[in-house]
Design a protein around this motif. Structure first.
Motif, PDB file in Angstrom:
ATOM      1  N   LYS A 217       9.769   0.372   2.934  1.00 44.52           N
ATOM      2  CA  LYS A 217       9.427   0.869   1.605  1.00 44.52           C
ATOM      3  C   LYS A 217       9.983  -0.107   0.569  1.00 44.52           C
ATOM      4  CE  LYS A 217       7.922   4.408  -0.994  1.00 44.52           C
ATOM      5  NZ  LYS A 217       6.567   4.967  -0.944  1.00 44.52           N
ATOM      6  N   VAL A 218       9.155  -0.469  -0.422  1.00 46.77           N
ATOM      7  CA  VAL A 218       9.582  -1.470  -1.402  1.00 46.77           C
ATOM      8  C   VAL A 218       9.254  -1.033  -2.820  1.00 46.77           C
ATOM      9  CG1 VAL A 218       9.261  -3.363   0.252  1.00 46.77           C
ATOM     10  CG2 VAL A 218       7.403  -2.768  -1.304  1.00 46.77           C
ATOM     11  N   GLU A 219       9.978  -1.620  -3.772  1.00 47.72           N
ATOM     12  CA  GLU A 219       9.631  -1.549  -5.185  1.00 47.72           C
ATOM     13  C   GLU A 219       9.112  -2.909  -5.601  1.00 47.72           C
ATOM     14  OE1 GLU A 219      12.984  -0.319  -7.463  1.00 47.72           O
ATOM     15  OE2 GLU A 219      12.947   1.751  -6.743  1.00 47.72           O
TER      16      GLU A 219
ATOM     17  N   ILE B 118       0.858  -1.181   0.000  1.00 46.16           N
ATOM     18  CA  ILE B 118       0.000   0.000   0.000  1.00 46.16           C
ATOM     19  C   ILE B 118       0.898   1.235   0.000  1.00 46.16           C
ATOM     20  CG2 ILE B 118      -1.782   1.316   1.228  1.00 46.16           C
ATOM     21  CD1 ILE B 118      -2.738  -1.265   2.482  1.00 46.16           C
ATOM     22  N   ASP B 119       0.780   2.050  -1.063  1.00 46.95           N
ATOM     23  CA  ASP B 119       1.612   3.259  -1.186  1.00 46.95           C
ATOM     24  C   ASP B 119       3.100   2.939  -1.052  1.00 46.95           C
ATOM     25  OD1 ASP B 119      -0.672   4.844  -1.488  1.00 46.95           O
ATOM     26  OD2 ASP B 119      -0.871   5.146   0.674  1.00 46.95           O
ATOM     27  N   GLY B 120       3.481   1.788  -1.619  1.00 50.14           N
ATOM     28  CA  GLY B 120       4.881   1.398  -1.598  1.00 50.14           C
ATOM     29  C   GLY B 120       5.380   0.832  -0.277  1.00 50.14           C
ATOM     30  N   ILE B 121       4.470   0.611   0.684  1.00 47.16           N
ATOM     31  CA  ILE B 121       4.844   0.083   1.996  1.00 47.16           C
ATOM     32  C   ILE B 121       4.389  -1.382   2.092  1.00 47.16           C
ATOM     33  CG2 ILE B 121       4.670   0.336   4.502  1.00 47.16           C
ATOM     34  CD1 ILE B 121       6.009   2.679   3.112  1.00 47.16           C
ATOM     35  N   LEU B 122       5.262  -2.246   2.621  1.00 43.85           N
ATOM     36  CA  LEU B 122       4.968  -3.668   2.750  1.00 43.85           C
ATOM     37  C   LEU B 122       4.144  -3.936   4.006  1.00 43.85           C
ATOM     38  CD1 LEU B 122       5.437  -6.676   1.937  1.00 43.85           C
ATOM     39  CD2 LEU B 122       7.535  -6.581   3.328  1.00 43.85           C
ATOM     40  N   TYR B 123       3.041  -4.662   3.821  1.00 36.07           N
ATOM     41  CA  TYR B 123       2.198  -5.126   4.924  1.00 36.07           C
ATOM     42  C   TYR B 123       2.208  -6.652   4.925  1.00 36.07           C
ATOM     43  CZ  TYR B 123       0.185  -0.451   5.565  1.00 36.07           C
ATOM     44  OH  TYR B 123       0.002   0.874   5.831  1.00 36.07           O
ATOM     45  N   VAL B 124       2.199  -7.242   6.110  1.00 36.62           N
ATOM     46  CA  VAL B 124       2.227  -8.696   6.240  1.00 36.62           C
ATOM     47  C   VAL B 124       1.146  -9.150   7.198  1.00 36.62           C
ATOM     48  CG1 VAL B 124       3.595 -10.697   6.967  1.00 36.62           C
ATOM     49  CG2 VAL B 124       4.721  -8.795   5.794  1.00 36.62           C
ATOM     50  N   ARG B 125       0.480 -10.261   6.841  1.00 41.83           N
ATOM     51  CA  ARG B 125      -0.437 -10.940   7.759  1.00 41.83           C
ATOM     52  C   ARG B 125       0.057 -12.373   7.907  1.00 41.83           C
ATOM     53  NH1 ARG B 125      -6.759 -10.420   6.704  1.00 41.83           N
ATOM     54  NH2 ARG B 125      -6.240 -11.586   4.809  1.00 41.83           N
TER      55      ARG B 125
ATOM     56  N   ILE C 221       9.963  -8.304  -5.023  1.00 42.66           N
ATOM     57  CA  ILE C 221      10.023  -6.998  -4.394  1.00 42.66           C
ATOM     58  C   ILE C 221      11.479  -6.685  -4.036  1.00 42.66           C
ATOM     59  CG2 ILE C 221       7.715  -7.237  -3.400  1.00 42.66           C
ATOM     60  CD1 ILE C 221       9.116  -7.553  -0.641  1.00 42.66           C
ATOM     61  N   LYS C 222      11.779  -5.399  -3.919  1.00 42.53           N
ATOM     62  CA  LYS C 222      13.090  -4.957  -3.448  1.00 42.53           C
ATOM     63  C   LYS C 222      12.871  -3.987  -2.300  1.00 42.53           C
ATOM     64  CE  LYS C 222      15.801  -2.255  -5.975  1.00 42.53           C
ATOM     65  NZ  LYS C 222      16.826  -1.844  -6.978  1.00 42.53           N
ATOM     66  N   ILE C 223      13.499  -4.274  -1.179  1.00 47.56           N
ATOM     67  CA  ILE C 223      13.338  -3.421  -0.005  1.00 47.56           C
ATOM     68  C   ILE C 223      14.303  -2.250  -0.097  1.00 47.56           C
ATOM     69  CG2 ILE C 223      13.533  -3.318   2.508  1.00 47.56           C
ATOM     70  CD1 ILE C 223      12.682  -6.261   2.554  1.00 47.56           C
ATOM     71  N   LEU C 224      13.758  -1.044  -0.023  1.00 48.13           N
ATOM     72  CA  LEU C 224      14.560   0.166  -0.129  1.00 48.13           C
ATOM     73  C   LEU C 224      15.046   0.652   1.231  1.00 48.13           C
ATOM     74  CD1 LEU C 224      12.314   2.071  -2.696  1.00 48.13           C
ATOM     75  CD2 LEU C 224      14.338   0.691  -3.173  1.00 48.13           C
ATOM     76  N   GLY C 225      14.297   0.340   2.267  1.00 48.66           N
ATOM     77  CA  GLY C 225      14.676   0.772   3.607  1.00 48.66           C
ATOM     78  C   GLY C 225      13.455   1.148   4.418  1.00 48.66           C
ATOM     79  N   ARG C 226      13.659   1.346   5.706  1.00 46.50           N
ATOM     80  CA  ARG C 226      12.573   1.742   6.598  1.00 46.50           C
ATOM     81  C   ARG C 226      12.154   3.188   6.326  1.00 46.50           C
ATOM     82  NH1 ARG C 226      11.836  -1.588  11.260  1.00 46.50           N
ATOM     83  NH2 ARG C 226      11.853  -3.685  10.341  1.00 46.50           N
ATOM     84  N   THR C 227      10.861   3.426   6.388  1.00 43.22           N
ATOM     85  CA  THR C 227      10.364   4.789   6.207  1.00 43.22           C
ATOM     86  C   THR C 227      10.930   5.710   7.277  1.00 43.22           C
ATOM     87  OG1 THR C 227       8.383   4.192   7.489  1.00 43.22           O
ATOM     88  CG2 THR C 227       8.229   4.062   5.090  1.00 43.22           C
TER      89      THR C 227
END
Length: 443
Positions: A334-336, A301-308, A342-348
């Motif tokens: 934040k991810v692409e 969501i908006d480039g942010i990774l969510y996990v359940r 996916i590629k993790i860019l770093g913590r917001t």
């Protein structure tokens, strides 16, 4: 809890070397005998089922045996690494009723006098399942205490996995360290314990004991490269090197792949709140990975990774629940996205907002690590009256480069590699380490 699957593995692999510690080798038969003695020990101490027990320990045989005995007793376990010099606050927050310290030559047992009041801990007791409390390792503020139903975290170890000889690089109180230990016991592998976790010690043990798996961090991989451990020790026995806990600079990933081309490099992903997720790296030199699998769902969501996750924690003991009404956890990563990868860019929280432009520290760090003379680097944001934030960099250098001429050289290098707003405005040179005792950058 019924831990027959662990006991069956130990009995099945009774003659296999389970642990090598301080040069001494211990078979699974010896671990099993220590486990039986630990069960008797808990009986003698009259530790009630469901007790909250802080366990200050490492990965030695007695630690593993006592941990298994506590799980079978449905204890709520609070692992504490020996690197935590003052565990008092951890004991207080977790409402631990007992404190076991087996990190030294003698076993110390103390009743704390604490009374369990938190509803989540009471829930685990009523349901007669073991618990696990993991503390965050943040460098600022009070650590958060994540409470798990341990029976859910252990479910995956009932499925067969790879049998490997591994080194216990990640600490006893880290979700990755716990995962490595449980996987190795369940699959009849061998654990090599460490004293200092220095590049020399780790690499010398890899050579000596033909270690196949090194679970580590990008910072430590960079230390292997800087110190040219691959020239000093034979690391050809390694089959896999897994990395996580912090973003990986692309320059470091490509460099280690060039040095050790036959080693599989796998990015891992896990959090104290949700456990360790299945991952699949696109290739050795790629930061793209597939994430998720049985028991895990993801969404962006908006480039942010969510996990359940089925194995997600019940909540924090000392902070509000981070889950939304449908059970989704905001990782703040934040991810692409590229197809299934996916590629993790770093913590917001680490993102640097320079006049509306977004800068991720790992991108700048990766560029700086390619510059000759840069041994290590930490990129962060500094307040600016007009821009809001500007990029700053603390660089580890050798003594001969600890001067203004080297800063001019680095700044010139950046001008050819980075957009203007990503170039650090301030450079700070140091000859000190930029990482903590968990081999993560000090952010």
């Amino acid at each position: 809890m019924n831990i027959d699957f662990f006991k069956q593995s130990m009995l099945k692999n009774k003659d296999v070397i389970a642990v090598i510690s301080d040069g001494e080798k211990y078979t699974f038969t010896e671990i099993y005998k220590k486990y039986e003695k630990s069960v008797e020990f808990l009986e003698q101490l009259n530790i009630p089922a469901g007790s909250v027990v802080s366990l200050r320990a490492d990965f030695k045989t007695q630690s593993i045996a006592l941990l298994l005995a506590l799980i079978e007793r449905d204890a709520i376990i609070v692992p504490i690494s020996p690197t935590i010099k003052e565990p008092g606050r951890y004991i207080e927050i977790s409402e631990s009723e007992y404190f076991f310290d087996i990190s030294g030559s003698e076993t110390i047992v103390k009743a704390t006098g604490n009374v369990v009041k938190h509803p989540m801990l009471s829930k685990l007791r009523v349901e007669k399942v073991p618990g696990l409390i993991l503390f965050s390792s943040g460098t600022t503020g009070e650590p958060k205490a994540a409470v798990h139903d341990l029976s859910l975290l252990l479910e995956k170890f009932k499925r067969p996995g790879k049998t490997l000889t591994t080194v216990t690089f990640l600490l006893f109180d880290h979700i990755g360290g716990f995962n490595t230990m449980m996987h190795t016991i369940a699959n009849g592998g061998t654990i090599i314990t460490l004293k200092t976790r220095s590049p020399d010690e780790v690499c010398s043990l890899i050579e000596k004991y033909k270690i196949e798996l090194l679970p580590t961090s990008p910072t430590f991989i960079n230390l292997i490269l800087l110190n040219k451990m691959y020239e000093k020790y034979d690391l050809s026995c390694l089959k896999m090197m897994t990395y996580g806990t912090e973003p990986m600079p692309e320059a470091t990933l490509k460099a280690i792949n060039k040095i050790l081309p036959n080693v599989k490099l796998k990015q891992t992903y896990g959090l104290s709140e949700i456990g360790i997720m299945p991952t699949k790296s696109e290739e050795n030199t790629s930061l793209w990975m597939k994430l998720g699998g049985d028991g895990f769902e993801t969404k962006i969501i908006d480039g942010i990774l969510y996990v359940r996750a089925k194995s997600a924690m019940l909540g924090y003991l000392n902070a509000p629940s981070p889950f939304d009404a449908d059970g989704w956890f905001n990782t703040k990563d934040k991810v692409e996205v590229k197809g299934d990868y996916i590629k993790i860019l770093g913590r917001t929280t680490d993102l640097i907002n320079v006049g509306g432009e977004k800068v991720y520290p790992v991108e700048v760090e990766s560029c700086l690590l390619e510059c000759a003379g840069v041994l290590d680097v930490r990129v962060y944001g500094e307040d600016h009256p007009l821009m809001g934030k500007v990029v700053a960099a603390e660089i580890k250098v050798s003594e001969e480069n600890d001067n203004r001429d080297f800063i001019k050289k680095v700044r010139a290098y950046c001008k050819d590699k980075l957009e203007g707003y990503k170039i650090p405005v301030r450079f700070k040179l140091t000859t000190e380490n930029l990482y903590g005792d968990r081999f993560k950058k000090k952010r």
